[in-house]
Design a protein around this motif. Structure first.
Motif, PDB file in Angstrom:
ATOM      1  N   LEU A  20      30.181 -15.969-106.411  1.00  0.00           N
ATOM      2  CA  LEU A  20      28.804 -16.142-106.871  1.00  0.00           C
ATOM      3  C   LEU A  20      27.915 -15.007-106.377  1.00  0.00           C
ATOM      4  O   LEU A  20      27.005 -14.568-107.076  1.00  0.00           O
ATOM      5  CB  LEU A  20      28.236 -17.486-106.404  1.00  0.00           C
ATOM      6  CG  LEU A  20      28.786 -18.734-107.090  1.00  0.00           C
ATOM      7  CD1 LEU A  20      28.335 -19.987-106.353  1.00  0.00           C
ATOM      8  CD2 LEU A  20      28.373 -18.777-108.545  1.00  0.00           C
ATOM      9  N   GLY A  21      28.198 -14.508-105.174  1.00  0.00           N
ATOM     10  CA  GLY A  21      27.428 -13.409-104.608  1.00  0.00           C
ATOM     11  C   GLY A  21      27.636 -12.086-105.316  1.00  0.00           C
ATOM     12  O   GLY A  21      26.886 -11.138-105.090  1.00  0.00           O
ATOM     13  N   CYS A  22      28.639 -12.010-106.176  1.00  0.00           N
ATOM     14  CA  CYS A  22      28.932 -10.783-106.931  1.00  0.00           C
ATOM     15  C   CYS A  22      28.229 -10.747-108.278  1.00  0.00           C
ATOM     16  O   CYS A  22      28.217  -9.708-108.935  1.00  0.00           O
ATOM     17  CB  CYS A  22      30.433 -10.682-107.200  1.00  0.00           C
ATOM     18  SG  CYS A  22      31.456 -10.556-105.749  1.00  0.00           S
ATOM     19  N   LEU A  23      27.677 -11.871-108.705  1.00  0.00           N
ATOM     20  CA  LEU A  23      27.172 -11.979-110.069  1.00  0.00           C
ATOM     21  C   LEU A  23      25.724 -11.531-110.225  1.00  0.00           C
ATOM     22  O   LEU A  23      24.897 -11.760-109.354  1.00  0.00           O
ATOM     23  CB  LEU A  23      27.269 -13.432-110.544  1.00  0.00           C
ATOM     24  CG  LEU A  23      28.661 -14.030-110.679  1.00  0.00           C
ATOM     25  CD1 LEU A  23      28.554 -15.509-111.040  1.00  0.00           C
ATOM     26  CD2 LEU A  23      29.480 -13.273-111.709  1.00  0.00           C
ATOM     27  N   GLU A  24      25.450 -10.943-111.385  1.00  0.00           N
ATOM     28  CA  GLU A  24      24.080 -10.723-111.807  1.00  0.00           C
ATOM     29  C   GLU A  24      23.564 -12.048-112.353  1.00  0.00           C
ATOM     30  O   GLU A  24      24.355 -12.928-112.713  1.00  0.00           O
ATOM     31  CB  GLU A  24      24.026  -9.658-112.902  1.00  0.00           C
ATOM     32  CG  GLU A  24      24.325  -8.266-112.394  1.00  0.00           C
ATOM     33  CD  GLU A  24      24.070  -7.208-113.456  1.00  0.00           C
ATOM     34  OE1 GLU A  24      24.221  -7.505-114.661  1.00  0.00           O
ATOM     35  OE2 GLU A  24      23.726  -6.089-113.063  1.00  0.00           O
ATOM     36  N   PRO A  25      22.241 -12.228-112.462  1.00  0.00           N
ATOM     37  CA  PRO A  25      21.714 -13.462-113.058  1.00  0.00           C
ATOM     38  C   PRO A  25      22.351 -13.733-114.413  1.00  0.00           C
ATOM     39  O   PRO A  25      22.522 -12.829-115.236  1.00  0.00           O
ATOM     40  CB  PRO A  25      20.215 -13.180-113.185  1.00  0.00           C
ATOM     41  CG  PRO A  25      19.940 -12.197-112.078  1.00  0.00           C
ATOM     42  CD  PRO A  25      21.173 -11.326-112.032  1.00  0.00           C
TER      43      PRO A  25
END
Length: 124
Positions: free
Chosen positions: A40-45
């Motif tokens: 989740l910390g790797c994702l863009e909005p």
């Protein structure tokens, strides 16, 4: 198209993804399962995670608000049935699809190969 891959066992993999992409990715395709919180910390909005395995564990724990505040989506897939896999193999054979192999290394040279600057460049 994927331009890089990151090793989830590296403790800094999330930071590496964010740095390499200038802020995050649209999609994480994960066979590890348990590291959904880190993914989740790797994702863009609005990013998505597709999970197809659980090699790092069967249980994932994360803060639920991160899902809706990030507008993220998590989905699971088996990547197809055994019939699908057989059809894919037939397609590969019929169309003579072959992987691009940039270089090969003897087993004892694996560490040297992984450290090589060439190992970080996609072929072509």
């Amino acid at each position: 198209m994927a331009r890089s891959g990151f090793l989830y066992t590296d403790p800094n993999w999330v930071e590496q993804v964010v740095q390499a992409t200038g802020g995050g990715v649209d999609v994480v395709i994960s066979g590890t399962g348990a590291n959904v919180a880190e993914a989740l910390g790797c994702l863009e909005p609005g990013g998505r995670i597709a999970v197809f395995g659980s090699s790092a564990g069967r249980t994932a724990t994360f803060e639920v608000p991160s899902l809706y505040f990030g507008l993220f989506a998590i989905s699971g897939t088996t990547l197809g049935s055994p019939t699908d896999f057989g059809q894919m193999l037939q397609f590969v054979e019929k169309h003579q699809i072959r992987p691009v192999i940039d270089s090969t290394w003897a087993d004892q040279s694996r560490i040297q190969a992984e450290a090589s600057p060439e190992a970080r460049k996609p072929p072509g």
